[in-house]
Design an enzyme around this catalytic site. Structure first.
Site, PDB file in Angstrom:
ATOM      1  N   SER A   1       0.856  -1.184   0.000  1.00 46.05           N
ATOM      2  CA  SER A   1       0.000   0.000   0.000  1.00 46.05           C
ATOM      3  C   SER A   1       0.893   1.235   0.000  1.00 46.05           C
ATOM      4  CB  SER A   1      -0.882   0.007   1.258  1.00 46.05           C
ATOM      5  OG  SER A   1      -1.520   1.258   1.427  1.00 46.05           O
TER       6      SER A   1
ATOM      7  N   TYR B   1      -2.039  -0.936  10.588  1.00 46.41           N
ATOM      8  CA  TYR B   1      -2.129  -1.193   9.151  1.00 46.41           C
ATOM      9  C   TYR B   1      -0.899  -0.650   8.421  1.00 46.41           C
ATOM     10  CZ  TYR B   1      -3.714  -1.097   4.319  1.00 46.41           C
ATOM     11  OH  TYR B   1      -3.802  -1.274   2.960  1.00 46.41           O
TER      12      TYR B   1
END
Length: 274
Positions: free
Chosen positions: A144, A157
């Site tokens: 990401s 995350y």
């Protein structure tokens, strides 16, 4: 007739029931690549498998399991071997995000996040690496743009995706001389069910189409790059992180996430009305 790089080869995709994982399955099947689909939802996997078989005539195997459960990776690996399939392309896509203050988010959920985003990805790669070395195959790990910054309100995350990026780049250097390609795909916000779990406040910037993100991922397997960032704006912001002091970067993400939280309040209030 165009010859595709993974035509008549076997790709295993985790988190294949929806979103980016399902789109990887569709695009690879369109290139006449055979598929092994792994996720928790058997019904969704079977529906996707039927779609791919009918549309492209490829072989599609379905394995329904929760990759965070004890022994799951061993079960998946054993089942693939039992079916006589050798994996040429491993796509570690399964993952999810939590959003909110660290101390207000249940620790059990955050540990599950680490287990899926990090531990399962590492274990899957380790389990199938002998196949990939033998076939001179490839690993694509979905990271990401969160990998490049500390992400306030998404601390766990962001940290898991930073791990995925670092892990992928290290394997790229380690396995390249043996003919195994490794790349970390780094999308920004994408139109998938991801935000049904993380919440819309976790979305930064306009959402990309999953099909565009997957196209970049598949192209990146032939470029020799360690990672691929989707979107020019994401590319600029991600590389800017190298020149910004870490404390400033952390404060910047905290402010961005705070503003996102405020913007998301009207939508949440409206959805809560009878």
């Amino acid at each position: 007739m165009t010859r595709h790089p993974f035509e008549n080869r076997n790709a295993l995709v985790t988190g294949a029931s929806t979103g980016i994982g399902a789109e990887f399955a569709r695009q690879l099947a369109a290139q006449r690549c055979h598929m092994i689909l792994v996720a928790r939802s058997r019904d969704k996997l079977e529906a996707l498998a039927a779609e791919l078989r009918a549309a492209h005539g490829v072989r599609v195997e379905v394995i329904a399991d929760d990759l965070t459960s004890a022994g799951a990776i061993g079960r998946v690996h054993a089942e693939v071997a039992r079916r006589g399939v050798t994996v040429d392309l491993l796509i570690n896509n399964a993952g999810f995000a939590t959003h909110g203050r660290f101390e207000e988010t249940p620790i059990e959920r955050q540990l599950e996040e680490i287990a899926l985003n990090v531990s399962a990805l590492v274990a899957m790669t380790h389990a199938f690496l002998p196949d990939l070395v033998r076939t001179r195959g490839a690993v694509l790990n979905v990271a990401s743009t969160a990998a490049f910054y500390p992400i306030a309100s998404m601390a766990v995350y962001g940290a898991t995706k930073a791990f995925v990026l670092s892990f992928s780049e290290a394997l790229w250097a380690e396995l390249g001389e043996r003919g195994v390609k490794v790349v970390a795909l780094c999308p920004g916000a994408t139109e998938t069910p991801f935000f049904e779990i993380a919440g819309e406040a976790a979305a930064v910037g306009a959402k990309a189409k999953a099909s565009d993100v997957v196209q970049l991922g598949l192209r990146s397997l032939s470029t020799g790059r360690t990672h691929a960032i989707h979107g020019l704006g994401n590319y600029i912001l991600s590389n800017l992180a190298r020149f910004v002091p870490r404390a400033m970067a952390a404060r910047l993400t905290a402010e961005v996430m705070r503003k996102n939280q405020v913007r998301a309040l009207p939508a949440r209030a409206a959805s809560a009305r009878p």
